[in-house]
Design an enzyme around this catalytic site. Structure first.
Site, short mmCIF file in Angstrom:
data_model
loop_
_atom_site.label_atom_id
_atom_site.label_comp_id
_atom_site.label_asym_id
_atom_site.label_seq_id
_atom_site.Cartn_x
_atom_site.Cartn_y
_atom_site.Cartn_z
N GLY A 1 5.97 -1.82 23.37
CA GLY A 1 6.47 -0.46 23.18
C GLY A 1 7.25 -0.18 21.92
CG ASP B 1 13.51 3.03 33.71
OD1 ASP B 1 14.45 3.63 34.25
OD2 ASP B 1 12.36 3.02 34.18
CD GLU C 1 13.20 -2.98 25.29
OE1 GLU C 1 12.23 -2.24 25.03
OE2 GLU C 1 13.21 -3.77 26.24
CG ASP C 2 9.78 0.76 24.50
OD1 ASP C 2 10.66 0.05 25.02
OD2 ASP C 2 8.62 0.83 24.96
CE LYS D 1 12.62 6.67 31.65
NZ LYS D 1 11.59 6.29 32.62
CG ASP E 1 2.09 1.69 27.96
OD1 ASP E 1 3.30 1.41 27.95
OD2 ASP E 1 1.29 1.16 28.75
CG PHE F 1 6.64 7.44 33.03
CD1 PHE F 1 7.16 6.21 33.41
CD2 PHE F 1 5.52 7.48 32.20
CE1 PHE F 1 6.57 5.03 32.96
CE2 PHE F 1 4.94 6.30 31.75
CZ PHE F 1 5.46 5.07 32.13
NE ARG G 1 0.99 0.18 24.25
CZ ARG G 1 2.01 -0.19 25.02
NH1 ARG G 1 3.22 0.25 24.75
NH2 ARG G 1 1.83 -0.99 26.05
P1 IMP Z 1 13.60 -1.62 32.19
O1 IMP Z 1 13.49 -3.12 32.30
O2 IMP Z 1 13.47 -0.94 33.51
O3 IMP Z 1 14.83 -1.17 31.43
O4 IMP Z 1 12.32 -1.13 31.46
C1 IMP Z 1 12.12 -1.32 30.15
C2 IMP Z 1 10.65 -1.25 29.76
O5 IMP Z 1 9.86 -0.50 30.68
C3 IMP Z 1 10.56 -0.53 28.46
O6 IMP Z 1 10.67 -1.45 27.39
C4 IMP Z 1 9.20 0.14 28.54
O7 IMP Z 1 8.21 -0.74 28.06
C5 IMP Z 1 8.99 0.38 30.02
N1 IMP Z 1 9.35 1.77 30.38
C6 IMP Z 1 10.45 2.20 31.04
N2 IMP Z 1 10.48 3.53 31.17
C7 IMP Z 1 9.34 3.98 30.58
C8 IMP Z 1 8.80 5.30 30.37
O8 IMP Z 1 9.36 6.36 30.73
N3 IMP Z 1 7.60 5.35 29.71
C9 IMP Z 1 6.95 4.23 29.27
N4 IMP Z 1 7.44 2.99 29.42
C10 IMP Z 1 8.62 2.87 30.08
MG MG Z 2 9.14 -2.14 26.32
#
Ligand code: IMP
Ligand code: MG
Length: 177
Positions: free
Chosen positions: A46, A105, A101-102, A133, A161, A154, A167
C-alpha cells in the site's frame, strides 16, 4: 484507469490535496533528518506510491528498504493476525529509521513492525502514515508524521486497494458498500 459504473467510489481526498500534504510532510522530515542519512522502510504494497512521492520531495540523502506483511486478502476487515512475508534486506542497527505506511487502521500492523524493528536496535524509530483512521482507540506509541486523520471508512486509491484493485488511482476514494 477508467472508472466503471459499478465501481461505487466517491472522491474523498483529491490528488492536489494529497500532493500538498505529502510536500508538507517531506518538509518536516527534511528538517528533522538532514545530515542523519535515515532509512525509509516502506510497508508493501500500500505505501509504494506515498513513499515514492515523499522521497522525491525530500532533497536529503536517504536509503530505502521494504517490508511486506500478510494482507487483508480480499476482505475489508482485518484478519486480526499479522505475519511477515518479506523481511528487511538492510542492517538497521544504530540507524535512524522512518517506517512509511499508507494507512493505520487497527494499529496491529504498525505494532508488529515496531516490535520487529526495535529488536534490531536502531538509533531512532518514527512512523509516517498518509492516513490515520480516527476510530483507533489506543496506540501505545506516537505516530509522528500523519497526513490526514479520517473517519472509519474503507478507502482506496493512491496505493490503497480493495482486492488488489484501485491502487493506481491518483486521488483517494471512499468505497461505498
Ligand atoms: P491495521 O493493521 O489494521 O492498522 O491495518 C493496516 C493495513 O491494512 C494498511 O497498511 C492497509 O494495507 C490495510 N488497510 C486498512 N484500512 C484500509 C482501507 O480503508 N483501505 C485499504 N486498505 C486498508
Ligand atoms: Mg499496508
Amino acid at each position: 484507469m477508467k472508472l466503471q459504473k459499478e465501481d461505487r467510489l466517491r472522491v474523498f481526498i483529491s490528488s492536489s490535496r494529497i500532493h500538498k500534504k505529502v510536500n508538507s510532510l517531506a518538509r518536516r522530515i527534511k528538517k528533522d533528518y538532514e545530515g542523519k542519512n535515515p532509512i525509509f522502510i516502506g510497508v508493501l504494497n500500500g505505501s509504494f506510491i506515498f513513499i515514492a512521492d515523499l522521497v522525491r520531495n525530500l532533497g536529503i540523502d536517504i536509503e530505502i528498504d521494504f517490508l511486506k506483511l500478510s494482507s487483508y486478502g480480499d476482505s475489508k476487515i482485518s484478519s486480526g493476525s499479522v505475519t511477515l512475508l518479506k523481511d528487511l534486506n538492510c542492517a538497521i542497527e544504530k540507524r535512524h529509521i522512518i517506517v512509511i505506511e499508507d494507512i493505520i487502521d487497527s494499529g496491529l500492523s504498525i505494532g508488529y513492525i515496531r516490535d520487529l524493528i526495535l529488536l534490531k536496535r536502531p538509533a531512532s524509530l518514527e512512523f509516517a502514515t498518509l492516513l490515520f483512521k480516527k476510530g483507533l482507540s489506543s496506540l501505545s506509541f506516537d505516530v509522528k508524521y500523519i497526513g490526514f486523520k479520517i473517519p472509519n471508512e474503507f478507502v482506496v486509491g493512491y496505493g490503497l486497494d480493495f482486492a488488489q484493485k484501485y491502487r493506481n488511482l491518483k486521488s483517494i476514494y471512499i468505497l461505498k458498500k
